[in-house]
Motif scaffolding. Sequence first.
Motif, PDB file in Angstrom:
ATOM      1  N   ASP A   1     -14.030   6.868  -3.505  1.00 56.71           N
ATOM      2  CA  ASP A   1     -12.861   6.166  -4.030  1.00 56.71           C
ATOM      3  C   ASP A   1     -13.025   5.732  -5.477  1.00 56.71           C
ATOM      4  O   ASP A   1     -12.129   5.123  -6.056  1.00 56.71           O
ATOM      5  CB  ASP A   1     -12.458   4.995  -3.131  1.00 56.71           C
TER       6      ASP A   1
ATOM      7  N   ASP B   1       3.004   5.964   4.541  1.00 51.77           N
ATOM      8  CA  ASP B   1       2.569   6.494   5.834  1.00 51.77           C
ATOM      9  C   ASP B   1       3.412   7.693   6.267  1.00 51.77           C
ATOM     10  O   ASP B   1       2.981   8.501   7.096  1.00 51.77           O
ATOM     11  CB  ASP B   1       2.657   5.404   6.907  1.00 51.77           C
TER      12      ASP B   1
ATOM     13  N   ASP C   1      -6.583   0.529   0.747  1.00 58.01           N
ATOM     14  CA  ASP C   1      -6.081  -0.490   1.655  1.00 58.01           C
ATOM     15  C   ASP C   1      -7.150  -1.353   2.308  1.00 58.01           C
ATOM     16  O   ASP C   1      -6.839  -2.166   3.173  1.00 58.01           O
ATOM     17  CB  ASP C   1      -5.198   0.146   2.734  1.00 58.01           C
TER      18      ASP C   1
ATOM     19  N   ARG D   1      -2.120  11.142   4.181  1.00 57.01           N
ATOM     20  CA  ARG D   1      -3.079  11.834   3.332  1.00 57.01           C
ATOM     21  C   ARG D   1      -3.687  13.033   4.057  1.00 57.01           C
ATOM     22  O   ARG D   1      -4.025  12.959   5.236  1.00 57.01           O
ATOM     23  CB  ARG D   1      -4.200  10.872   2.914  1.00 57.01           C
TER      24      ARG D   1
ATOM     25  N   ASP E   1      -2.171  13.696  -1.575  1.00 54.03           N
ATOM     26  CA  ASP E   1      -1.993  12.240  -1.559  1.00 54.03           C
ATOM     27  C   ASP E   1      -0.523  11.872  -1.579  1.00 54.03           C
ATOM     28  O   ASP E   1       0.256  12.367  -2.406  1.00 54.03           O
ATOM     29  CB  ASP E   1      -2.710  11.617  -2.753  1.00 54.03           C
TER      30      ASP E   1
ATOM     31  N   PRO F   1      -6.851   6.124  -0.645  1.00 55.36           N
ATOM     32  CA  PRO F   1      -6.301   4.806  -0.303  1.00 55.36           C
ATOM     33  C   PRO F   1      -7.200   3.663  -0.757  1.00 55.36           C
ATOM     34  O   PRO F   1      -8.410   3.818  -0.911  1.00 55.36           O
ATOM     35  CB  PRO F   1      -6.202   4.857   1.225  1.00 55.36           C
TER      36      PRO F   1
ATOM     37  N   ARG G   1      -1.958   5.340 -10.131  1.00 60.61           N
ATOM     38  CA  ARG G   1      -2.037   6.524  -9.266  1.00 60.61           C
ATOM     39  C   ARG G   1      -1.090   7.620  -9.712  1.00 60.61           C
ATOM     40  O   ARG G   1      -1.425   8.812  -9.638  1.00 60.61           O
ATOM     41  CB  ARG G   1      -1.682   6.140  -7.827  1.00 60.61           C
TER      42      ARG G   1
ATOM     43  N   TYR H   1       0.815  -1.221   0.000  1.00 62.35           N
ATOM     44  CA  TYR H   1       0.000   0.000   0.000  1.00 62.35           C
ATOM     45  C   TYR H   1       0.848   1.271   0.000  1.00 62.35           C
ATOM     46  O   TYR H   1       0.310   2.372  -0.110  1.00 62.35           O
ATOM     47  CB  TYR H   1      -0.946  -0.007   1.204  1.00 62.35           C
TER      48      TYR H   1
END
Length: 452
Positions: free
Chosen positions: A286, A248, A296, A252, A244, A294, A171, A146
């Motif tokens: 999304d 981590d 995830d 975001r 974005d 994300p 992305r 991710y």
Amino acid sequence: MMQTAKHSLLVAALLAGAMSAQAAVTAEEAAKLKTSLTPMGAEKAGNKEGTIPPWEGGLAKATPGYKNGDARPDLYPNEKPILSINAKNMAQHADKLTDGVQALMKKYPDFRIDVYPTHRTAAAPQSVYDNTFKNATRAKTIEGGYGMEGAFGGTPFPIPKDGYEAMWNQRTAWRGGNFAMPMRVWVVTSDGKRTMASGGTQTIRQAFYDKDGSAEKFDGYYQYGKLVVNAPGSKAGEAILALDGVSDAAPRGLWQYLVGQRRVRKAPSVAYDTPDSVTSGIGLFDEAFTLFGPIDKHELKLVGKKEIYIPYNNNRAASARIEDLVTPNTLNPAQVRWELHRVWEVEATLAAGKRHVVPKRKYYIDEDSWQIALFDGWDAKGQLWRTNYALMLTAPDIPAVSNVVLWGGYDMQTGAYYLNMASNELPKQYEVQPPIPRSFFSAESLSSEGAR
């Protein structure tokens, strides 16, 4: 003692597997980007039937007389469909049709796709190709896929090994760097009534492609986006800001300005399966731009590559009158161009312990541009619920092919659908911008732009 040894071997095996999953490709594999593969990782050759031609550089020169911000002209105005597929003959072509397209044909007898000759128009600047080659041997996924690291300025994983890598390519796909566009969102209810849900200006900075940037300088935020709404009157002044990141380490950032509250607030709900207010709730957040935020909550599997019919080179649709394009039940088939292209199929399945109203999706990513052209979603009962599309726009002036113009989706259960990011009948289209300062994408600027 034996128990400890077994445990150590198990840990070592797991670590080795994890490292393998994250490893970049070898120099020998990357060398294919200069021979049998395009600089972005697609197969350079056409198919054996000749229905998909070889890639010969794409379109990288603006149409004579074109000015930045103009509507891009239809690149192939004299071409006629070589095939039309509808409910009557779709069984003959089922291997090249997505589940969603077939469902639309079954639901609406008048719906068809007109298939035109395939043109592999996707192109990018040489700097993007050069960085893609570098990324091939340095980029890695982290955080279970991710997140990623080691990439900048080009396709991160031109030779993908799994679904996570393929989705990172989507992305961060090259779409022009910095651009803005006036836009409208059109929704159509099940009874065929068309209304404008939102109108405004969308501005995006692909910081991943900053000209003065580098892998060493990159702060982890690959894209900044700001939407300022100016219509209809009930929504005028609303604004959304999204930052974005690739991991981590670059969390975001989401902020929203609502006129009624007259303040900027953090908006973590502008994500996942929250109904998208910009589309009057027909779409999910999304699903925006075919993928927003994300992902995830799903595990991603790279199913493989296949040939299917997808919307492509839709410059004519981008210039059509709204009443000619946005018609009852579906977009007007006569205005949408479909072509046969190779795509990567990625299957997203709800991860253990996670919740999402769309537990299964299938994404179809164009091999030449690394952008999603179509994707379908199933509900918790296993019923096909949503089918989404992007009418890929070709911009030789940039050069790029972009899926963030004219995208939307169908709710197969209610019969409603929407078209987002439509500049049709507006003074400007997808317009490349000079470098946009970071301060433009701040909560403070959101407040000043949104207020009325």
